[in-house]
Motif scaffolding. Structure first.
Motif, mmCIF file in Angstrom:
data_model
loop_
_atom_site.group_PDB
_atom_site.id
_atom_site.type_symbol
_atom_site.label_atom_id
_atom_site.label_comp_id
_atom_site.label_asym_id
_atom_site.label_seq_id
_atom_site.Cartn_x
_atom_site.Cartn_y
_atom_site.Cartn_z
ATOM 1 N N PRO A 1 0.832 -1.207 0.000
ATOM 2 C CA PRO A 1 0.000 0.000 0.000
ATOM 3 C C PRO A 1 0.865 1.254 0.000
ATOM 4 O O PRO A 1 2.040 1.207 0.378
ATOM 5 C CB PRO A 1 -0.789 -0.112 1.306
ATOM 6 C CG PRO A 1 0.077 -0.929 2.193
ATOM 7 C CD PRO A 1 0.820 -1.882 1.289
ATOM 8 N N GLN B 1 0.926 5.850 4.525
ATOM 9 C CA GLN B 1 -0.238 6.463 5.149
ATOM 10 C C GLN B 1 0.204 7.459 6.206
ATOM 11 O O GLN B 1 1.207 7.244 6.881
ATOM 12 C CB GLN B 1 -1.130 5.395 5.767
ATOM 13 C CG GLN B 1 -1.687 4.440 4.732
ATOM 14 C CD GLN B 1 -2.564 3.387 5.360
ATOM 15 O OE1 GLN B 1 -3.039 3.525 6.474
ATOM 16 N NE2 GLN B 1 -2.782 2.306 4.645
ATOM 17 N N TRP C 1 -7.151 1.495 2.539
ATOM 18 C CA TRP C 1 -5.959 0.683 2.732
ATOM 19 C C TRP C 1 -5.863 0.120 4.157
ATOM 20 O O TRP C 1 -4.795 -0.314 4.585
ATOM 21 C CB TRP C 1 -4.700 1.496 2.405
ATOM 22 C CG TRP C 1 -4.521 1.644 0.938
ATOM 23 C CD1 TRP C 1 -4.902 2.701 0.170
ATOM 24 C CD2 TRP C 1 -3.948 0.697 0.046
ATOM 25 N NE1 TRP C 1 -4.590 2.472 -1.142
ATOM 26 C CE2 TRP C 1 -4.000 1.246 -1.251
ATOM 27 C CE3 TRP C 1 -3.381 -0.570 0.202
ATOM 28 C CZ2 TRP C 1 -3.518 0.581 -2.369
ATOM 29 C CZ3 TRP C 1 -2.902 -1.234 -0.917
ATOM 30 C CH2 TRP C 1 -2.976 -0.655 -2.176
#
Length: 106
Positions: free
Chosen positions: A12, A15, A47
């Protein structure tokens, strides 16, 4: 996104609030700004580690539609503000004279 060799899974994007975020945007304390409010929250939810915490696709499409409309409205407002500033700048930058005034005396 991609599957790096030997990892066998999708990686991913970084973040906010994670060490990966700081690696991607060193020294900034934050990454790029959001296109519209709510974008980062939606990305983080999409995610999420737990599949059950991720939004369903209809929720994502509804949220994306709302974000798109908000971005369009913000862009439209910025254009109108720029147009207003240009029209009130004076010295030839003002609005056109009304047709009657432009035609001269009767």
């Amino acid at each position: 996104f991609f599957s790096p060799p030997g990892r066998g899974g999708v990686v991913p994007p970084p973040q906010p609030g994670t060490p990966e975020w700081e690696e991607a945007y060193p020294g900034t304390g934050r990454g790029p700004s959001e296109p519209v409010a709510g974008w980062a929250d939606l990305m983080c939810r999409c995610w999420a580690q737990s599949a059950s915490a991720r939004p369903a696709f209809p929720e994502v499409t509804a949220a994306m539609s709302g974000l798109f409309n908000a971005a369009k409205a913000r862009k439209r407002a910025a254009r109108q503000a720029a147009s207003t500033n240009t029209n009130t700048a004076g010295a030839g930058g003002g609005p056109a004279a009304p047709a009657a005034a432009a035609a001269g005396p009767k």
